[in-house]
Design an enzyme around this catalytic site. Sequence first.
Site, PDB file in Angstrom:
ATOM      1  N   LEU A  98      11.083 -20.818  -3.441  1.00 29.22           N
ATOM      2  CA  LEU A  98      10.055 -19.927  -2.911  1.00 29.22           C
ATOM      3  C   LEU A  98       8.903 -19.873  -3.895  1.00 29.22           C
ATOM      4  O   LEU A  98       9.123 -19.815  -5.105  1.00 29.22           O
ATOM      5  CB  LEU A  98      10.629 -18.520  -2.698  1.00 29.22           C
ATOM      6  CG  LEU A  98       9.650 -17.372  -2.417  1.00 29.22           C
ATOM      7  CD1 LEU A  98       8.985 -17.546  -1.058  1.00 29.22           C
ATOM      8  CD2 LEU A  98      10.362 -16.023  -2.497  1.00 29.22           C
TER       9      LEU A  98
ATOM     10  N   ASP B 167       0.826  -1.205   0.000  1.00 29.80           N
ATOM     11  CA  ASP B 167       0.000   0.000   0.000  1.00 29.80           C
ATOM     12  C   ASP B 167       0.864   1.260   0.000  1.00 29.80           C
ATOM     13  O   ASP B 167       1.902   1.309   0.659  1.00 29.80           O
ATOM     14  CB  ASP B 167      -0.905  -0.021   1.244  1.00 29.80           C
ATOM     15  CG  ASP B 167      -1.989   1.041   1.178  1.00 29.80           C
ATOM     16  OD1 ASP B 167      -2.338   1.482   0.067  1.00 29.80           O
ATOM     17  OD2 ASP B 167      -2.492   1.443   2.244  1.00 29.80           O
TER      18      ASP B 167
ATOM     19  N   HIS C 243       3.495   3.231  -8.846  1.00 29.58           N
ATOM     20  CA  HIS C 243       3.404   1.800  -9.142  1.00 29.58           C
ATOM     21  C   HIS C 243       4.694   1.289  -9.781  1.00 29.58           C
ATOM     22  O   HIS C 243       5.173   0.203  -9.452  1.00 29.58           O
ATOM     23  CB  HIS C 243       2.219   1.522 -10.068  1.00 29.58           C
ATOM     24  CG  HIS C 243       0.888   1.850  -9.461  1.00 29.58           C
ATOM     25  ND1 HIS C 243       0.483   1.337  -8.240  1.00 29.58           N
ATOM     26  CD2 HIS C 243      -0.137   2.634  -9.899  1.00 29.58           C
ATOM     27  CE1 HIS C 243      -0.737   1.784  -7.962  1.00 29.58           C
ATOM     28  NE2 HIS C 243      -1.122   2.585  -8.944  1.00 29.58           N
TER      29      HIS C 243
END
Length: 247
Positions: free
Chosen positions: A133, A22, A39
């Site tokens: 991962l 956020d 972004h």
Amino acid sequence: MTELDNNIDKKNVPKHVAVIMDGNGRWAKKQGMKRIFGHKNGVKAVRETIETAAKLGIRYLTMYAFSTENWNRPKLEVNALMDLLVNTLQKELPTLQKNNIRLETIGNTEDLPTNCRKNLQDVIEKTKDNEQLTVVLALSYSARWETAQVLKKLALDIKEENIHPDEINEETFRKYSNTKNYPDPELLIRTSGEQRLSNFLLWQLAYSEFIFVEKLWPEFRGEDLIACIERYQNRERRFGKTSEQIN
């Protein structure tokens, strides 16, 4: 590359970490730029978080990239976000392969533009055998949407007599959920200082530890993830039991 802190107990690293990324828009506004600038700069935070998570031994990293509610944002911003997703996936594929990282996704990805879906599925397919991962991108996802989908699937299976209502329990819900292949997150991290879940993994986060970080997402770095893991390791996780029972 971020160096690991000697204070980290490698035996007590959460297996699954969820992140609400956020603050991109607010960060861009502080720079006097448009939201998409934030972004784009958030991509570095994503990269560092993934690399550090892999070094820490975290097995699953779920990142809230785009919610079902985000479709209500201005069309120009949504289109720019979709283009950014395509370009980032193409650019980061060699790094994912080099670091043995698998990409997967949850959410209503059928709503994504065709080129986004194509690139996403291409990277998922090419990284499916990687094991270090698993990075799970939550795209066009919301917890309420997911719950509605689970209920629809259950109702259909009850109608077709594939399952009896008496058989429905917590494990049944898990099997029908988007996250059926992953353990529940032990830790949720949200940046920007906001302290809410924003319709993210409401079922799965029932017993997760929450850490809220003041930094805006483009400012988040590997050392910040390490600091969150240290805070997590200083907490006592009781799951309804008493301290005496845990100890």
